[in-house]
Write a protein that holds these residues in place. Structure first.
Motif, PDB file in Angstrom:
ATOM      1  N   MET A  31      29.620 -69.618  40.186  1.00 29.89           N
ATOM      2  CA  MET A  31      29.866 -68.426  39.373  1.00 29.89           C
ATOM      3  C   MET A  31      28.579 -67.613  39.243  1.00 29.89           C
ATOM      4  O   MET A  31      27.482 -68.155  39.369  1.00 29.89           O
ATOM      5  N   LEU A  36      27.530 -65.253  33.567  1.00 32.85           N
ATOM      6  CA  LEU A  36      27.582 -66.306  32.553  1.00 32.85           C
ATOM      7  C   LEU A  36      26.626 -65.999  31.400  1.00 32.85           C
ATOM      8  O   LEU A  36      26.966 -66.210  30.233  1.00 32.85           O
ATOM      9  N   ASP A  41      32.965 -65.122  33.034  1.00 35.00           N
ATOM     10  CA  ASP A  41      33.147 -65.914  34.244  1.00 35.00           C
ATOM     11  C   ASP A  41      33.387 -64.957  35.400  1.00 35.00           C
ATOM     12  O   ASP A  41      34.383 -64.233  35.408  1.00 35.00           O
ATOM     13  N   GLU A  43      33.530 -65.204  39.487  1.00 39.34           N
ATOM     14  CA  GLU A  43      33.468 -66.055  40.668  1.00 39.34           C
ATOM     15  C   GLU A  43      32.768 -65.314  41.798  1.00 39.34           C
ATOM     16  O   GLU A  43      32.907 -64.103  41.935  1.00 39.34           O
ATOM     17  N   TYR A  83      28.231 -71.595  29.733  1.00 39.37           N
ATOM     18  CA  TYR A  83      28.948 -72.453  30.682  1.00 39.37           C
ATOM     19  C   TYR A  83      29.375 -73.764  30.024  1.00 39.37           C
ATOM     20  O   TYR A  83      30.525 -74.200  30.166  1.00 39.37           O
ATOM     21  N   HIS A  87      33.285 -74.703  29.898  1.00 45.64           N
ATOM     22  CA  HIS A  87      33.696 -75.506  31.085  1.00 45.64           C
ATOM     23  C   HIS A  87      33.458 -76.938  30.800  1.00 45.64           C
ATOM     24  O   HIS A  87      32.901 -77.744  30.939  1.00 45.64           O
TER      25      HIS A  87
END
Length: 87
Positions: A31, A36, A41, A43, A83, A87
């Motif tokens: 990412m 971030l 987010d 990609e 993050y 996540h």
């Protein structure tokens, strides 16, 4: 002669396919590290990246990389915090 040309073309295709799949792998699941740091987010394919302290970080575009490099330590701290929380 046709067999030689066909063999050469197939070998070239295999080399191209191998190079295409050998993409760069970065931290944070590829990412955008600046994304971030900004709480988003984003990609990437990690084609735009930078190495900081031996680790590869990915960016969505050159602008994100430029902004990140103005304060790598601060931006990494923000990216890491975000993050880990998501996540």
């Amino acid at each position: 002669m046709k067999k030689l040309l066909l063999a050469s073309a197939m070998a070239g295709a295999v080399l191209f396919a191998t190079a295409a799949t050998a993409a760069t792998t970065g931290e944070y699941d590829n990412m955008c590290t600046m994304g971030l740091a900004l709480g988003q987010d984003v990609e990437t394919d990690c084609s735009i990246n930078a190495e900081v302290d031996g680790k590869t970080y990915c960016f969505g575009n050159e602008t994100a990389k430029t902004l990140f490099m103005k304060d790598p330590a601060g931006n990494l701290a923000k990216a890491d915090t975000y993050y880990k929380s998501k996540h």
